[in-house]
Scaffold this motif. Structure first.
Motif, PDB file in Angstrom:
ATOM      1  N   GLY A   1       0.810  -1.212   0.000  1.00  0.00           N
ATOM      2  CA  GLY A   1       0.000   0.000   0.000  1.00  0.00           C
ATOM      3  C   GLY A   1       0.837   1.253   0.000  1.00  0.00           C
ATOM      4  O   GLY A   1       2.047   1.229   0.258  1.00  0.00           O
ATOM      5  N   TYR A   2       0.182   2.377  -0.301  1.00  0.00           N
ATOM      6  CA  TYR A   2       0.867   3.659  -0.413  1.00  0.00           C
ATOM      7  C   TYR A   2       1.337   4.200   0.926  1.00  0.00           C
ATOM      8  O   TYR A   2       2.190   5.066   0.978  1.00  0.00           O
ATOM      9  CB  TYR A   2      -0.039   4.679  -1.105  1.00  0.00           C
ATOM     10  CG  TYR A   2      -0.371   4.267  -2.516  1.00  0.00           C
ATOM     11  CD1 TYR A   2       0.611   4.283  -3.498  1.00  0.00           C
ATOM     12  CD2 TYR A   2      -1.646   3.839  -2.855  1.00  0.00           C
ATOM     13  CE1 TYR A   2       0.319   3.893  -4.789  1.00  0.00           C
ATOM     14  CE2 TYR A   2      -1.944   3.451  -4.152  1.00  0.00           C
ATOM     15  CZ  TYR A   2      -0.963   3.477  -5.109  1.00  0.00           C
ATOM     16  OH  TYR A   2      -1.237   3.087  -6.389  1.00  0.00           O
ATOM     17  N   GLY A   3       0.799   3.697   2.027  1.00  0.00           N
ATOM     18  CA  GLY A   3       1.194   4.151   3.359  1.00  0.00           C
ATOM     19  C   GLY A   3       2.281   3.309   3.990  1.00  0.00           C
ATOM     20  O   GLY A   3       2.634   3.519   5.140  1.00  0.00           O
ATOM     21  N   CYS A   4       2.833   2.363   3.238  1.00  0.00           N
ATOM     22  CA  CYS A   4       3.877   1.471   3.747  1.00  0.00           C
ATOM     23  C   CYS A   4       5.119   1.553   2.877  1.00  0.00           C
ATOM     24  O   CYS A   4       5.073   1.996   1.740  1.00  0.00           O
ATOM     25  CB  CYS A   4       3.384   0.025   3.752  1.00  0.00           C
ATOM     26  SG  CYS A   4       2.069  -0.308   4.914  1.00  0.00           S
ATOM     27  N   MET A   5       6.231   1.093   3.410  1.00  0.00           N
ATOM     28  CA  MET A   5       7.473   1.005   2.653  1.00  0.00           C
ATOM     29  C   MET A   5       7.447  -0.298   1.860  1.00  0.00           C
ATOM     30  O   MET A   5       7.190  -1.365   2.410  1.00  0.00           O
ATOM     31  CB  MET A   5       8.666   1.016   3.613  1.00  0.00           C
ATOM     32  CG  MET A   5       9.993   0.999   2.915  1.00  0.00           C
ATOM     33  SD  MET A   5      10.284   2.469   1.944  1.00  0.00           S
ATOM     34  CE  MET A   5      10.705   3.625   3.218  1.00  0.00           C
ATOM     35  N   ASN A   6       7.648  -0.175   0.552  1.00  0.00           N
ATOM     36  CA  ASN A   6       7.625  -1.345  -0.319  1.00  0.00           C
ATOM     37  C   ASN A   6       8.262  -0.983  -1.660  1.00  0.00           C
ATOM     38  O   ASN A   6       8.696   0.156  -1.860  1.00  0.00           O
ATOM     39  CB  ASN A   6       6.186  -1.844  -0.502  1.00  0.00           C
ATOM     40  CG  ASN A   6       5.270  -0.730  -0.963  1.00  0.00           C
ATOM     41  OD1 ASN A   6       5.451  -0.170  -2.038  1.00  0.00           O
ATOM     42  ND2 ASN A   6       4.294  -0.384  -0.126  1.00  0.00           N
ATOM     43  N   ASP A   7       8.325  -1.940  -2.556  1.00  0.00           N
ATOM     44  CA  ASP A   7       8.975  -1.736  -3.855  1.00  0.00           C
ATOM     45  C   ASP A   7       8.375  -0.567  -4.633  1.00  0.00           C
ATOM     46  O   ASP A   7       9.103   0.234  -5.225  1.00  0.00           O
ATOM     47  CB  ASP A   7       8.863  -2.999  -4.720  1.00  0.00           C
ATOM     48  CG  ASP A   7       9.565  -4.199  -4.132  1.00  0.00           C
ATOM     49  OD1 ASP A   7      10.279  -4.054  -3.116  1.00  0.00           O
ATOM     50  OD2 ASP A   7       9.411  -5.303  -4.679  1.00  0.00           O
TER      51      ASP A   7
END
Length: 100
Positions: free
Chosen positions: A71-77
């Protein structure tokens, strides 16, 4: 560039906005594991609305920080790639393509 809350599993039916959030994320996500999870969410609506519509992480004085997740509120690729694209666009606009 296209533009976390606790996921809810109490979704009675999948509405168009959840489906379009899932489709947008799946299009942007190059990670097969998280893209597959979001594709499953699209069918059930479980957690998708909460994770994908959460407030977007912002670059602050400590950099780009947040919990790992989908999701846009988390750190991810997806977030890291979008931040890198934004930094590159800023550098090109500021210094010019020839300087890079």
């Amino acid at each position: 560039a296209k533009s976390v809350m606790e996921p809810s599993t109490k979704v009675a039916k999948v509405d168009d906005s959840v489906s379009s959030l899932c489709a947008e994320w799946a299009e942007l996500d190059l990670n097969p594991t998280t893209r597959g999870e979001v594709t499953k969410w699209a069918a059930t609506g479980a957690a998708a609305a909460a994770c994908l519509s959460a407030k977007r992480l912002a670059f602050g004085t400590a950099g780009l920080r947040g919990p790992m997740g989908i999701g846009y509120g988390c750190m991810n690729d997806v977030i890291v790639l979008q931040a890198a694209q934004g930094l590159c666009a800023w550098a090109e606009a500021t210094f010019g393509a020839a300087a890079l």
